[in-house]
Design an enzyme around this catalytic site. Structure first.
Site, mmCIF file in Angstrom:
data_model
loop_
_atom_site.group_PDB
_atom_site.id
_atom_site.type_symbol
_atom_site.label_atom_id
_atom_site.label_comp_id
_atom_site.label_asym_id
_atom_site.label_seq_id
_atom_site.Cartn_x
_atom_site.Cartn_y
_atom_site.Cartn_z
ATOM 1 N N ARG A 167 0.819 -1.202 -0.077
ATOM 2 C CA ARG A 167 -0.110 -0.107 -0.134
ATOM 3 C C ARG A 167 1.034 1.269 -0.077
ATOM 4 N NH1 ARG A 167 -3.883 -1.048 4.786
ATOM 5 N NH2 ARG A 167 -4.600 1.004 4.042
ATOM 6 N N ASN A 178 -7.480 8.746 6.762
ATOM 7 C CA ASN A 178 -6.714 8.325 5.952
ATOM 8 C C ASN A 178 -5.007 8.191 6.062
ATOM 9 O OD1 ASN A 178 -8.944 8.107 4.373
ATOM 10 N ND2 ASN A 178 -8.548 9.808 3.207
ATOM 11 N N ASP A 222 -2.815 7.660 4.088
ATOM 12 C CA ASP A 222 -1.677 8.175 2.918
ATOM 13 C C ASP A 222 -1.502 9.467 3.211
ATOM 14 O OD1 ASP A 222 -3.734 10.084 1.975
ATOM 15 O OD2 ASP A 222 -4.838 8.420 1.193
ATOM 16 N N HIS A 236 -6.055 8.066 12.317
ATOM 17 C CA HIS A 236 -5.631 6.678 12.217
ATOM 18 C C HIS A 236 -4.152 6.339 11.835
ATOM 19 C CE1 HIS A 236 -10.310 5.537 11.759
ATOM 20 N NE2 HIS A 236 -9.873 5.882 12.958
ATOM 21 N N CYS A 291 8.786 -1.952 21.863
ATOM 22 C CA CYS A 291 9.130 -0.946 22.720
ATOM 23 C C CYS A 291 8.416 0.560 22.313
ATOM 24 C CB CYS A 291 10.551 -0.734 23.004
ATOM 25 S SG CYS A 291 11.411 -0.213 21.403
ATOM 26 N N CYS A 333 15.578 -2.731 20.495
ATOM 27 C CA CYS A 333 15.177 -4.042 21.330
ATOM 28 C C CYS A 333 14.940 -5.293 20.519
ATOM 29 C CB CYS A 333 13.796 -3.815 22.150
ATOM 30 S SG CYS A 333 12.419 -3.888 20.951
ATOM 31 N N GLY A 345 -16.224 11.119 2.003
ATOM 32 C CA GLY A 345 -15.895 10.147 1.382
ATOM 33 C C GLY A 345 -15.635 9.120 2.405
ATOM 34 N N PRO A 384 -20.889 9.746 -3.125
ATOM 35 C CA PRO A 384 -21.808 9.085 -4.274
ATOM 36 C C PRO A 384 -22.850 8.258 -3.656
ATOM 37 C CG PRO A 384 -19.579 8.293 -4.514
ATOM 38 C CD PRO A 384 -19.484 9.108 -3.228
ATOM 39 N N ALA A 401 -15.771 13.468 -4.507
ATOM 40 C CA ALA A 401 -15.115 14.426 -3.935
ATOM 41 C C ALA A 401 -14.153 15.247 -5.030
ATOM 42 C CB ALA A 401 -13.902 13.695 -2.978
HETATM 43 C C1 BJW Z 1 -16.479 8.307 -2.197
HETATM 44 C C2 BJW Z 1 -15.882 8.300 -3.408
HETATM 45 C C3 BJW Z 1 -15.402 9.415 -4.065
HETATM 46 C C4 BJW Z 1 -16.117 6.272 -2.616
HETATM 47 N N1 BJW Z 1 -15.762 10.460 -3.520
HETATM 48 N N2 BJW Z 1 -16.629 9.389 -1.416
HETATM 49 C C5 BJW Z 1 -18.805 1.427 19.063
HETATM 50 C C6 BJW Z 1 -19.506 0.633 18.461
HETATM 51 C C7 BJW Z 1 -19.081 -0.466 17.764
HETATM 52 C C8 BJW Z 1 -17.913 -0.848 17.673
HETATM 53 C C9 BJW Z 1 -16.909 0.225 18.173
HETATM 54 C C10 BJW Z 1 -17.502 1.114 18.986
HETATM 55 N N3 BJW Z 1 -16.179 1.965 19.426
HETATM 56 C C11 BJW Z 1 -15.329 1.120 19.009
HETATM 57 C C12 BJW Z 1 -15.581 0.101 18.287
HETATM 58 C C13 BJW Z 1 -14.634 -0.996 17.469
HETATM 59 C C14 BJW Z 1 -14.050 -0.477 16.222
HETATM 60 C C15 BJW Z 1 -15.138 -0.093 15.256
HETATM 61 O O1 BJW Z 1 -15.437 1.042 15.245
HETATM 62 N N4 BJW Z 1 -15.693 -1.082 14.641
HETATM 63 C C16 BJW Z 1 -16.650 -0.897 13.652
HETATM 64 C C17 BJW Z 1 -16.348 -1.739 12.480
HETATM 65 C C18 BJW Z 1 -18.079 -1.391 14.279
HETATM 66 N N5 BJW Z 1 -13.163 0.687 16.737
HETATM 67 C C19 BJW Z 1 -12.021 0.383 16.981
HETATM 68 O O2 BJW Z 1 -11.505 -0.385 17.308
HETATM 69 C C20 BJW Z 1 -11.038 1.666 17.174
HETATM 70 N N6 BJW Z 1 -10.470 1.792 18.448
HETATM 71 C C21 BJW Z 1 -11.266 2.050 19.451
HETATM 72 O O3 BJW Z 1 -12.285 2.142 19.425
HETATM 73 O O4 BJW Z 1 -10.373 1.773 20.890
HETATM 74 C C22 BJW Z 1 -11.123 1.784 22.033
HETATM 75 C C23 BJW Z 1 -11.786 0.246 21.861
HETATM 76 C C24 BJW Z 1 -10.720 -0.762 22.029
HETATM 77 C C25 BJW Z 1 -10.968 -2.222 22.313
HETATM 78 C C26 BJW Z 1 -12.479 -2.333 22.234
HETATM 79 C C27 BJW Z 1 -13.609 -1.414 21.877
HETATM 80 C C28 BJW Z 1 -12.902 -0.002 21.813
HETATM 81 C C29 BJW Z 1 -9.996 1.844 16.193
HETATM 82 C C30 BJW Z 1 -10.380 2.055 14.868
HETATM 83 C C31 BJW Z 1 -9.305 1.880 14.082
HETATM 84 C C32 BJW Z 1 -9.486 1.775 12.295
HETATM 85 N N7 BJW Z 1 -8.721 1.490 11.397
HETATM 86 C C33 BJW Z 1 -8.766 1.554 10.197
HETATM 87 C C34 BJW Z 1 -7.601 0.811 9.587
HETATM 88 C C35 BJW Z 1 -6.356 1.999 9.508
HETATM 89 C C36 BJW Z 1 -4.818 1.107 8.977
HETATM 90 C C37 BJW Z 1 -5.203 0.870 7.333
HETATM 91 O O5 BJW Z 1 -5.709 1.589 6.563
HETATM 92 O O6 BJW Z 1 -5.016 -0.171 7.104
HETATM 93 O O7 BJW Z 1 -8.900 2.643 9.543
HETATM 94 S S1 BJW Z 1 -10.065 0.472 9.591
HETATM 95 C C38 BJW Z 1 -10.579 1.536 8.282
HETATM 96 O O8 BJW Z 1 -11.817 2.185 8.409
HETATM 97 C C39 BJW Z 1 -9.581 2.836 8.137
HETATM 98 C C40 BJW Z 1 -10.308 3.973 7.894
HETATM 99 O O9 BJW Z 1 -9.534 4.993 8.268
HETATM 100 C C41 BJW Z 1 -11.680 3.519 8.603
HETATM 101 C C42 BJW Z 1 -12.664 4.191 8.070
HETATM 102 O O10 BJW Z 1 -13.245 3.951 6.780
HETATM 103 P P1 BJW Z 1 -13.542 4.959 6.063
HETATM 104 O O11 BJW Z 1 -12.721 5.993 5.604
HETATM 105 O O12 BJW Z 1 -14.944 5.245 6.025
HETATM 106 O O13 BJW Z 1 -13.785 4.120 4.271
HETATM 107 P P2 BJW Z 1 -14.777 3.016 3.878
HETATM 108 O O14 BJW Z 1 -14.114 2.303 2.759
HETATM 109 O O15 BJW Z 1 -15.770 2.552 4.847
HETATM 110 O O16 BJW Z 1 -15.629 4.153 3.007
HETATM 111 C C43 BJW Z 1 -15.325 4.776 1.896
HETATM 112 C C44 BJW Z 1 -16.619 5.654 1.605
HETATM 113 O O17 BJW Z 1 -16.266 6.414 0.585
HETATM 114 C C45 BJW Z 1 -17.739 4.990 1.021
HETATM 115 O O18 BJW Z 1 -18.979 5.639 1.970
HETATM 116 C C46 BJW Z 1 -18.008 5.316 -0.425
HETATM 117 O O19 BJW Z 1 -19.325 5.270 -0.881
HETATM 118 C C47 BJW Z 1 -17.273 6.555 -0.417
HETATM 119 N N8 BJW Z 1 -16.761 7.057 -1.689
HETATM 120 N N9 BJW Z 1 -15.644 6.974 -3.683
HETATM 121 C C48 BJW Z 1 -16.401 10.533 -2.259
HETATM 122 N N10 BJW Z 1 -14.941 9.419 -5.217
HETATM 123 ZN ZN ZN Z 2 11.939 -1.965 20.141
#
Ligand code: BJW
Ligand code: ZN
Length: 248
Positions: free
Chosen positions: A69, A101, A103, A118, A129, A153, A190, A217, A234
């Site tokens: 990526r 994001n 990126d 994120h 560590c 480490c 987005g 969209p 966007a």
């Molecule tokens: C366009 C387009 C165009 C297309 N123009 N638009 C409460 C309730 C339930 C669960 C939880 C809660 N609180 C916490 C949780 C657990 C969990 C969570 O939310 N889970 C859900 C799945 C339910 N959250 C966590 O674990 C977070 N930590 C946390 O809460 O810690 C405390 C805790 C600990 C232990 C237990 C419980 C709580 C951490 C979340 C970390 C997310 N990390 C990621 C990966 C990052 C690294 C990587 O990239 O690999 O972040 S996951 C992934 O999702 C990434 C993104 O930033 C994030 C959001 O996704 P995003 O950006 O919305 O993308 P998409 O693909 O979903 O949507 C794209 C959109 O674009 C679509 O709508 C399209 O239509 C649109 N689109 N083309 C405009 N041209």
């Molecule tokens: Zn280390």
């Protein structure tokens, strides 16, 4: 007409927050998080790879995915929507960009007041560590790639991103919450609004009296909190809004 309304709101706003997700980068050629992974990675599920458990079980698989990526992001460029966001920052000095994001397309387009909720593909650290680590040269062929070892480490180096189940960086989360609380206009661009706590940001703005405009969209869970839903991409809608808000 909602686009004109949104442009007027933008022209009159004093504190703007632009909250972005994976769809913001889609038109640069970065697949969204919930799209099927392509090519080499089509067999895998992104949600299953973006966890500490996956890294622990198979560090070379997960590190290889992130290196693939990183290489992809380095090959692509910011689009007109990223530039429009930087133009909003230039026109409205008290603006903040909050991105989910990992990126660097906002930075490369000139955004300066930027919060990465994120983490980043470009800030690896030791999984044991926590020491920050240098980015290794990109592997020639990224598939499975053993992560480098920590100089301090000898622990495995991990990507500097926030995985499911991990806490968001507290400084960034509180700065983002504060910016959402204090803004008068928030654009949610987005993002599917499925991942918490990031998905709370538009609600924080709405509760404090700001107008929320969504650009996507597709319908999302954030439709309900948005005062104006602009269904579109966007890279098309954001430049259009900037042109209408500040005609030359
Ligand atoms: C366009 C387009 C165009 C297309 N123009 N638009 C409460 C309730 C339930 C669960 C939880 C809660 N609180 C916490 C949780 C657990 C969990 C969570 O939310 N889970 C859900 C799945 C339910 N959250 C966590 O674990 C977070 N930590 C946390 O809460 O810690 C405390 C805790 C600990 C232990 C237990 C419980 C709580 C951490 C979340 C970390 C997310 N990390 C990621 C990966 C990052 C690294 C990587 O990239 O690999 O972040 S996951 C992934 O999702 C990434 C993104 O930033 C994030 C959001 O996704 P995003 O950006 O919305 O993308 P998409 O693909 O979903 O949507 C794209 C959109 O674009 C679509 O709508 C399209 O239509 C649109 N689109 N083309 C405009 N041209
Ligand atoms: Zn280390």
């Amino acid at each position: 007409m909602p686009e004109r309304d949104a442009a007027e709101l933008l022209r009159d706003a004093e504190r703007v927050v632009v909250f972005t997700g994976a769809g913001m980068s889609a038109e640069s050629g970065v697949p969204t998080f919930r799209e099927a992974l392509t090519g080499l990675w089509s067999r895998f599920d992104a949600k299953a790879l973006a966890t500490p458990e996956a890294f622990e079980a198979d560090p070379a698989l997960v590190w290889g995915w992130y290196e693939w990526r990183r290489a992809l992001v380095q090959r692509v460029r910011p689009h007109a929507g990223h530039e429009a966001v930087a133009a909003i920052e230039a026109q409205v000095p008290q603006s903040v960009v909050i991105t989910q994001n990992v990126d660097d397309l906002h930075e490369r387009a000139g955004s300066r007041s930027l919060i990465h909720l994120h983490g980043s593909l470009f800030a690896p650290r030791c999984a044991a560590c926590g020491s920050s680590a240098a980015l290794p040269p990109l592997p020639e062929k990224s598939d499975r790639v053993a992560p480098p070892r920590c100089d301090d480490c000898d622990g495995p180096i991990r990507p500097g991103v926030v995985w499911f189940g991990e806490d968001l960086p507290s400084g960034e989360l509180s700065a983002a919450t504060e910016a959402a609380f204090g803004c008068d206009l928030l654009f949610s661009v987005g993002t599917s609004g499925l991942v918490y706590p990031a998905a709370e940001i538009p609600y924080v703005a709405a509760r404090s009296g700001a107008t929320v405009v969504q650009i996507n969209p597709e319908p999302t869970t954030l439709d309900a909190v948005a005062d104006i839903n602009l269904r579109g991409k966007a890279a098309e809608i954001l430049p259009d809004l900037v042109r209408k808000a500040w005609p030359r």
